[in-house]
Design an enzyme around this catalytic site. Structure first.
Site, PDB file in Angstrom:
ATOM      1  N   ARG A 259      45.817   3.989  33.316  1.00  0.00           N
ATOM      2  CA  ARG A 259      46.799   4.891  32.702  1.00  0.00           C
ATOM      3  C   ARG A 259      46.287   6.315  32.877  1.00  0.00           C
ATOM      4  O   ARG A 259      45.167   6.644  32.483  1.00  0.00           O
ATOM      5  CB  ARG A 259      47.019   4.554  31.227  1.00  0.00           C
ATOM      6  N   HIS A 263      46.100   7.378  25.526  1.00  0.00           N
ATOM      7  CA  HIS A 263      46.512   6.054  25.048  1.00  0.00           C
ATOM      8  C   HIS A 263      47.903   6.143  24.421  1.00  0.00           C
ATOM      9  O   HIS A 263      48.789   5.351  24.736  1.00  0.00           O
ATOM     10  CB  HIS A 263      45.500   5.537  24.028  1.00  0.00           C
ATOM     11  N   TYR A 273      36.408  10.629  26.672  1.00  0.00           N
ATOM     12  CA  TYR A 273      35.767   9.369  27.048  1.00  0.00           C
ATOM     13  C   TYR A 273      35.955   8.991  28.525  1.00  0.00           C
ATOM     14  O   TYR A 273      35.404   7.997  28.983  1.00  0.00           O
ATOM     15  CB  TYR A 273      36.259   8.215  26.151  1.00  0.00           C
TER      16      TYR A 273
END
Length: 360
Positions: A259, A263, A273
């Site tokens: 992706r 999120h 991250y």
């Protein structure tokens, strides 16, 4: 024991039809799709990418509520859905709204779902699907049950469900695939491994080298596929469907995808991250770019065709959000009425109170 584990893990090669340059690398897996079907698949992927871009913008404008970006996962999402028949049943996770749309959910209702409006969760007649599941992994148990119902009724159809890599850490995941495996229910379980469960990398989710190998414990087929290659995804899903309707049991499909965005739009920051190098590595595998190269080499796609799809998507999205804006606002009484088939006594009392307030 270590050697045995390695032998199991080595069984799960990554299936691929197209490489990053859009070249066929596996003729045997190449699906039998007509030129029109290939163009339709590309049309849906481009349309969905534009829908994602516009949905993000609408969310930032405050015109949509909850939204989980889909860019990068078009091959995984649409390749699986394209292999289905109309009578098949989709049990999606919250990122899987595109599959619902291409299965028949009107676009304006997809926008209402994002806003939390009950009408966005009402599937039209003939659209076999549940509304997107927010609880991680719960749809796997539901899919096992829906598939069992299909088997008992003698239907030649399947139930397909989706989760991310993080979903495989849930108990519902194992219960669902185990139940379906024990009864050879016609189910397809898709794990969209986009490498991060929000911010947790897949390496910290499990010690398994693949997620597909989790099928072994349930006694069902497990397949790992290049989730950025729409033809490979379609091919393995088509085969899984044929196995299911022929009574050979369910399949667990792991799609290796990515992706590009956060999120969800609810404050997640992927730069905390994910590295730029990792993002760049996966952008080179973009499913739309790869498929575009393949179609252009076959003389089936052009920049002009793609621009037509983009403009059509923009117009239809504009019309759909306008229609969503025109829907009556949800009342508290409607929320209560839709909670149960038969309301318990305390909610009956609340319902009457809210109806009285709303009528003033």
């Amino acid at each position: 024991m270590k050697r045995t584990l390695e032998n199991i893990e080595n069984q799960f090669e990554t299936f691929q039809v197209l490489n990053e340059d859009g070249e066929i690398v596996n003729e045997e897996l190449m699906p039998e799709l007509s030129d029109d079907e290939l163009k339709e698949l590309m049309t849906r992927m481009v349309y969905t990418r534009i829908l994602d871009q516009r949905s993000i913008a609408l969310n930032r404008q405050g015109r949509l509520g909850f939204y989980a970006p889909t860019a990068g996962q078009e091959a995984s999402q649409l390749g699986t859905q394209f292999a289905l028949e109309k009578e098949d049943f989709i049990l999606p996770a919250y990122r899987d709204v595109p599959q619902l749309i291409w299965h028949g959910l009107p676009l304006y209702q997809a926008f209402l779902f994002s806003r939390g409006h009950y009408h966005g969760n009402q599937m039209p007649e003939g659209v076999n699907a549940l509304s997107p599941q927010i609880i991680i992994g719960a749809q796997y148990i539901q899919a096992a049950g829906v598939a069992m119902g299909m088997k008992k009724r003698g239907k030649k159809s399947v139930a397909i469900t989706y989760t991310g890599d993080g979903g495989t850490s849930q108990g519902d995941f194992y219960e669902g695939i185990n139940f379906a495996g024990a009864y050879k229910s016609p189910a397809i379980f898709v794990v969209q491994n986009n490498r991060f469960a929000i911010s947790v990398p897949v390496e910290k989710q499990t010690a398994a080298q693949t997620l597909a190998q989790k099928a072994v414990a349930a006694g069902i087929e497990g397949v790992q596929v290049d989730g950025m290659d729409v033809l490979a995804v379609y091919a393995v899903t088509k085969e899984a469907r044929e196995r299911a309707v022929n009574g050979e049991g369910p399949t667990l499909i792991e799609t290796l995808t990515y992706r590009y965005g956060p999120h969800t739009m609810a404050g997640d920051d992927p730069t905390r991250y994910r590295t730029e190098d990792l993002d760049s590595e996966w952008e080179k595998k973009d499913p739309i770019v790869r498929f575009r190269k393949f179609l252009e080499n076959k003389g089936l796609w052009s920049e002009e065709q793609e621009n037509e799809v983009i403009e059509k998507a923009k117009e239809e999205i504009k019309a759909a959000i306008k229609k969503a804006d025109g829907q009556p606002k949800q009342k508290v009484s409607e929320l209560i009425e839709n909670m149960y088939e038969v309301l318990p006594a305390h909610l009956e009392e609340q319902l009457e109170e809210f109806k009285a307030k709303e009528s003033k």
